[in-house]
Design a protein around this motif. Structure first.
Motif, short mmCIF file in Angstrom:
data_model
loop_
_atom_site.label_atom_id
_atom_site.label_comp_id
_atom_site.label_asym_id
_atom_site.label_seq_id
_atom_site.Cartn_x
_atom_site.Cartn_y
_atom_site.Cartn_z
N VAL A 37 0.85 -1.19 0.00
CA VAL A 37 0.00 0.00 0.00
C VAL A 37 0.88 1.25 0.00
O VAL A 37 1.76 1.40 0.85
CB VAL A 37 -0.92 0.01 1.24
N GLY A 38 0.65 2.15 -0.95
CA GLY A 38 1.42 3.38 -1.03
C GLY A 38 0.95 4.40 0.00
O GLY A 38 -0.25 4.61 0.16
N VAL A 39 1.92 5.04 0.67
CA VAL A 39 1.60 6.02 1.71
C VAL A 39 2.58 7.19 1.61
O VAL A 39 3.39 7.26 0.69
CB VAL A 39 1.67 5.40 3.13
N ARG A 40 2.51 8.10 2.56
CA ARG A 40 3.45 9.22 2.63
C ARG A 40 4.71 8.76 3.37
O ARG A 40 4.62 8.10 4.40
CB ARG A 40 2.80 10.41 3.34
N GLN A 41 5.88 9.14 2.86
CA GLN A 41 7.15 8.67 3.39
C GLN A 41 7.30 8.95 4.88
O GLN A 41 7.21 10.09 5.33
CB GLN A 41 8.30 9.35 2.62
N ASN A 42 7.49 7.86 5.65
CA ASN A 42 7.78 7.93 7.09
C ASN A 42 6.70 8.62 7.92
O ASN A 42 6.96 9.07 9.04
CB ASN A 42 9.12 8.63 7.35
N ALA A 43 5.48 8.72 7.39
CA ALA A 43 4.40 9.37 8.14
C ALA A 43 3.64 8.38 9.01
O ALA A 43 2.95 8.78 9.95
CB ALA A 43 3.43 10.04 7.17
N ILE A 44 3.77 7.10 8.71
CA ILE A 44 3.01 6.07 9.41
C ILE A 44 3.97 5.17 10.17
O ILE A 44 4.99 4.74 9.65
CB ILE A 44 2.15 5.27 8.42
N GLN A 45 3.61 4.88 11.40
CA GLN A 45 4.50 4.13 12.28
C GLN A 45 3.85 2.83 12.75
O GLN A 45 2.71 2.82 13.22
CB GLN A 45 4.86 5.00 13.49
N LEU A 46 4.60 1.76 12.63
CA LEU A 46 4.25 0.50 13.27
C LEU A 46 5.04 0.40 14.57
O LEU A 46 6.10 1.02 14.71
CB LEU A 46 4.58 -0.68 12.36
N GLU A 47 4.53 -0.39 15.52
CA GLU A 47 5.21 -0.52 16.80
C GLU A 47 5.59 -1.97 17.04
O GLU A 47 4.78 -2.87 16.85
CB GLU A 47 4.31 -0.03 17.94
N LEU A 48 6.84 -2.18 17.47
CA LEU A 48 7.32 -3.50 17.85
C LEU A 48 7.58 -3.50 19.35
O LEU A 48 8.23 -2.59 19.88
CB LEU A 48 8.60 -3.84 17.10
N LEU A 55 13.54 -1.77 30.60
CA LEU A 55 13.05 -0.57 29.91
C LEU A 55 12.14 -1.01 28.77
O LEU A 55 12.55 -1.11 27.62
CB LEU A 55 14.23 0.26 29.40
N ARG A 56 10.90 -1.32 29.10
CA ARG A 56 9.96 -1.82 28.10
C ARG A 56 9.31 -0.64 27.38
O ARG A 56 8.59 0.14 27.97
CB ARG A 56 8.87 -2.68 28.76
N ARG A 57 9.62 -0.52 26.10
CA ARG A 57 9.03 0.55 25.30
C ARG A 57 8.93 0.07 23.87
O ARG A 57 9.54 -0.93 23.47
CB ARG A 57 9.87 1.82 25.37
N ASP A 58 8.16 0.78 23.08
CA ASP A 58 7.97 0.36 21.70
C ASP A 58 9.20 0.69 20.86
O ASP A 58 9.92 1.65 21.12
CB ASP A 58 6.73 1.04 21.10
N ILE A 59 9.42 -0.15 19.86
CA ILE A 59 10.46 0.09 18.87
C ILE A 59 9.74 0.51 17.60
O ILE A 59 9.00 -0.28 17.01
CB ILE A 59 11.29 -1.18 18.63
N PRO A 60 9.90 1.75 17.16
CA PRO A 60 9.14 2.21 15.99
C PRO A 60 9.72 1.66 14.69
O PRO A 60 10.93 1.50 14.54
CB PRO A 60 9.29 3.74 16.06
N ALA A 61 8.83 1.38 13.75
CA ALA A 61 9.21 1.00 12.39
C ALA A 61 8.40 1.89 11.45
O ALA A 61 7.17 1.73 11.34
CB ALA A 61 8.92 -0.48 12.13
N TYR A 62 9.05 2.83 10.81
CA TYR A 62 8.36 3.79 9.96
C TYR A 62 8.18 3.22 8.55
O TYR A 62 9.10 2.63 7.98
CB TYR A 62 9.13 5.10 9.91
#
Length: 215
Positions: A37-48, A55-62
């Protein structure tokens, strides 16, 4: 005394930082019916997310504009989450569990509100013409506008473009035309893509970027 303090600080820092650096690459695509799916560059983030660390926190994947993403991680079990209200698709609370033992590829399915089909972009002289169909996928949503965007670089979208042609509230077979004379001076090529915006949703869905040769 100063040297002793420096050495003690160094040893303590190593003890706190006694983790191997991430070195396993997880690559993936955000897809609908198996297609990115085409989107805007690095505007949408998935979380791992990975449990078991202090230190439990999300690891972003843009997500890149072509629908792909990548993250360099440690070996282990991860939960991949689609960040709520971040993309031009229905919110999906399901979590993807990924057992990462080596380099891996994964597809993340989404359900867009609208999709673009049968698209084509053609140049005739200084006129660029886009033809396409818009199909509603999620019932109860409203189409706000469709657009043809042209840019001088590979990154083209509603925010970063050199010219655009837009139409509000369109559906079915659509034709958009754009005069290239204002952006094509002394250029050998430009980049173009089509976008569709859902009412009340910030991010648009796009076709893949096309390189348009000018001479």
């Amino acid at each position: 005394a100063y040297l002793t303090l420096v050495l003690a600080t160094f040893v303590t820092a190593c003890e706190f930082d006694n983790y191997a650096p991430p070195e396993i690459v997880l690559e993936g695509r955000v897809v609908y019916q198996g297609q990115p799916v085409g989107v805007r560059q690095n505007a949408i983030q998935l979380e791992l997310w990975q449990d078991g660390y202090e230190l439990r926190r999300d690891i972003p994947a843009y997500v890149r504009q072509d629908g792909t993403f990548a993250a360099t991680l440690l070996e282990g079990t991860y939960k991949l989450v689609r960040k709520r209200n971040s993309g031009p698709w229905r919110n999906d609370p399901d979590t993807l569990v990924i057992e990462l033992r080596g380099p891996q590829r994964v597809d993340v399915p989404v359900e867009p509100f609208f999709i673009i089909k049968n698209d084509g972009i053609q140049r005739n002289g200084s006129t660029l013409t886009a033809t396409f169909d818009v199909e509603q996928v999620v019932q109860g949503t409203e189409l706000e506008r469709v657009a043809l965007y042209v840019g001088n670089t590979l990154f083209v979208d509603a925010r970063y473009n050199a010219a655009r042609a837009e139409r509000e509230d369109s559906s079915g077979a659509i034709t958009l035309t754009l005069d290239l004379s204002s952006v094509s001076q002394n250029r050998e090529y430009v980049f173009a893509r089509i976008g569709v915006k859902t009412k009340g949703v910030e991010e648009m869905l796009y076709t893949q970027v096309e390189k348009i040769q000018l001479n």
